[in-house]
Write a protein that holds these residues in place. Structure first.
Motif, PDB file in Angstrom:
ATOM      1  N   GLY A 166       0.793  -1.225   0.000  1.00  7.74           N
ATOM      2  CA  GLY A 166       0.000   0.000   0.000  1.00  7.74           C
ATOM      3  C   GLY A 166       0.819   1.265   0.000  1.00  7.74           C
ATOM      4  O   GLY A 166       0.264   2.369   0.058  1.00  7.74           O
ATOM      5  N   LYS A 167       2.155   1.149  -0.079  1.00  8.05           N
ATOM      6  CA  LYS A 167       3.008   2.329  -0.105  1.00  8.05           C
ATOM      7  C   LYS A 167       2.899   3.001  -1.475  1.00  8.05           C
ATOM      8  O   LYS A 167       3.029   2.356  -2.509  1.00  8.05           O
ATOM      9  CB  LYS A 167       4.459   1.945   0.181  1.00  8.05           C
ATOM     10  N   GLU A 168       2.698   4.310  -1.472  1.00 12.01           N
ATOM     11  CA  GLU A 168       2.495   5.031  -2.717  1.00 12.01           C
ATOM     12  C   GLU A 168       3.813   5.588  -3.251  1.00 12.01           C
ATOM     13  O   GLU A 168       4.623   6.127  -2.510  1.00 12.01           O
ATOM     14  CB  GLU A 168       1.520   6.195  -2.512  1.00 12.01           C
ATOM     15  N   SER A 169       4.005   5.410  -4.555  1.00 13.46           N
ATOM     16  CA  SER A 169       5.131   6.033  -5.248  1.00 13.46           C
ATOM     17  C   SER A 169       4.581   7.163  -6.098  1.00 13.46           C
ATOM     18  O   SER A 169       3.751   6.923  -6.985  1.00 13.46           O
ATOM     19  CB  SER A 169       5.851   5.009  -6.139  1.00 13.46           C
ATOM     20  N   PRO A 170       4.973   8.398  -5.824  1.00 12.24           N
ATOM     21  CA  PRO A 170       4.412   9.537  -6.569  1.00 12.24           C
ATOM     22  C   PRO A 170       4.856   9.540  -8.028  1.00 12.24           C
ATOM     23  O   PRO A 170       5.794   8.840  -8.423  1.00 12.24           O
ATOM     24  CB  PRO A 170       4.949  10.757  -5.823  1.00 12.24           C
ATOM     25  N   ARG A 171       4.188  10.335  -8.800  1.00  8.69           N
ATOM     26  CA  ARG A 171       4.533  10.483 -10.212  1.00  8.69           C
ATOM     27  C   ARG A 171       5.962  11.014 -10.345  1.00  8.69           C
ATOM     28  O   ARG A 171       6.390  11.889  -9.596  1.00  8.69           O
ATOM     29  CB  ARG A 171       3.557  11.458 -10.880  1.00  8.69           C
ATOM     30  N   LEU A 172       6.701  10.468 -11.304  1.00 10.20           N
ATOM     31  CA  LEU A 172       8.097  10.832 -11.501  1.00 10.20           C
ATOM     32  C   LEU A 172       8.305  11.195 -12.965  1.00 10.20           C
ATOM     33  O   LEU A 172       7.853  10.483 -13.867  1.00 10.20           O
ATOM     34  CB  LEU A 172       8.993   9.656 -11.115  1.00 10.20           C
TER      35      LEU A 172
END
Length: 201
Positions: free
Chosen positions: A125-131
């Motif tokens: 459930g850890k979110e990776s932001p837009r890159l």
């Protein structure tokens, strides 16, 4: 008394006939060197690659492409490349021109180069932001999930933005390195603190 002379004449005519009708074998031709030539081209095309399980791995589209036989390089105009990694993360690369190797695992982007990885969540459930990376040149290694450039690059992660003269990024360990004249803008309450690009000393 003319018999020897007639026999010599007949022998000479026979020899001449054999020489005229004996097949000749030409010398083997030298091996022709392969030049930097186009062996095929495509227009308004789409190329898709799949993994061993049949899942879409990458997709390359462009207005025109030219393949060079000596280097096995595909030169693409107005390139758009979609790549999906093993975690189903989608990365899109665009440029005025791209140079892809034979299996599409390595791409060099030139002119308005841009690489964008969409925001995602992992199994925990850890979110990776837009890159996003922007520059005039970006070198992407799709299988290794790496991007690098020897020219200035803008890095945007979520709401934060960084610039540097030389750039490299590894998505597997989520480390970005900017060197040269590095500048950064960190927005308050950003969720990006776990991945701040590290300028070299």
């Amino acid at each position: 008394m003319y018999m020897p002379l007639l026999m010599m004449g007949a022998l000479a005519l026979g020899t001449y006939w054999l020489v005229r009708n004996t097949p000749t074998f030409s010398a083997p031709e030298a091996v022709r060197e392969v030049g930097h030539e186009i062996d095929y081209f495509m227009q308004n095309f789409t190329i898709k690659t799949f993994d061993v399980d049949g899942k879409l791995k990458s997709e390359i589209t462009g207005t025109e492409a030219r393949h060079f036989v000596d280097t096995d390089i595909l030169e693409i105009d107005q390139a758009r490349i979609h790549s999906i990694n093993i975690n189903s993360q989608l990365t899109t690369a665009t440029a005025n021109r791209a140079y892809s190797n034979g299996d599409g695992s390595e791409v060099q982007l030139t002119g308005n180069a841009r690489v964008v990885r969409k925001a995602s969540r992992d199994a925990q459930g850890k979110e990776s932001p837009r890159l996003e990376f922007r520059g005039e040149f970006l070198h992407a290694f799709l299988n290794e999930e790496r991007v690098q450039s020897h020219l200035p690059v803008v890095l945007i992660r979520g709401a934060d933005q960084f610039t540097g003269n030389v750039f490299s990024y590894n998505n597997l360990d989520q480390v970005a390195v900017l060197t040269g004249r590095v500048r950064g803008v960190l927005m308050p309450n950003s969720a990006n603190r776990s991945l701040a690009p590290a300028p070299a000393p």
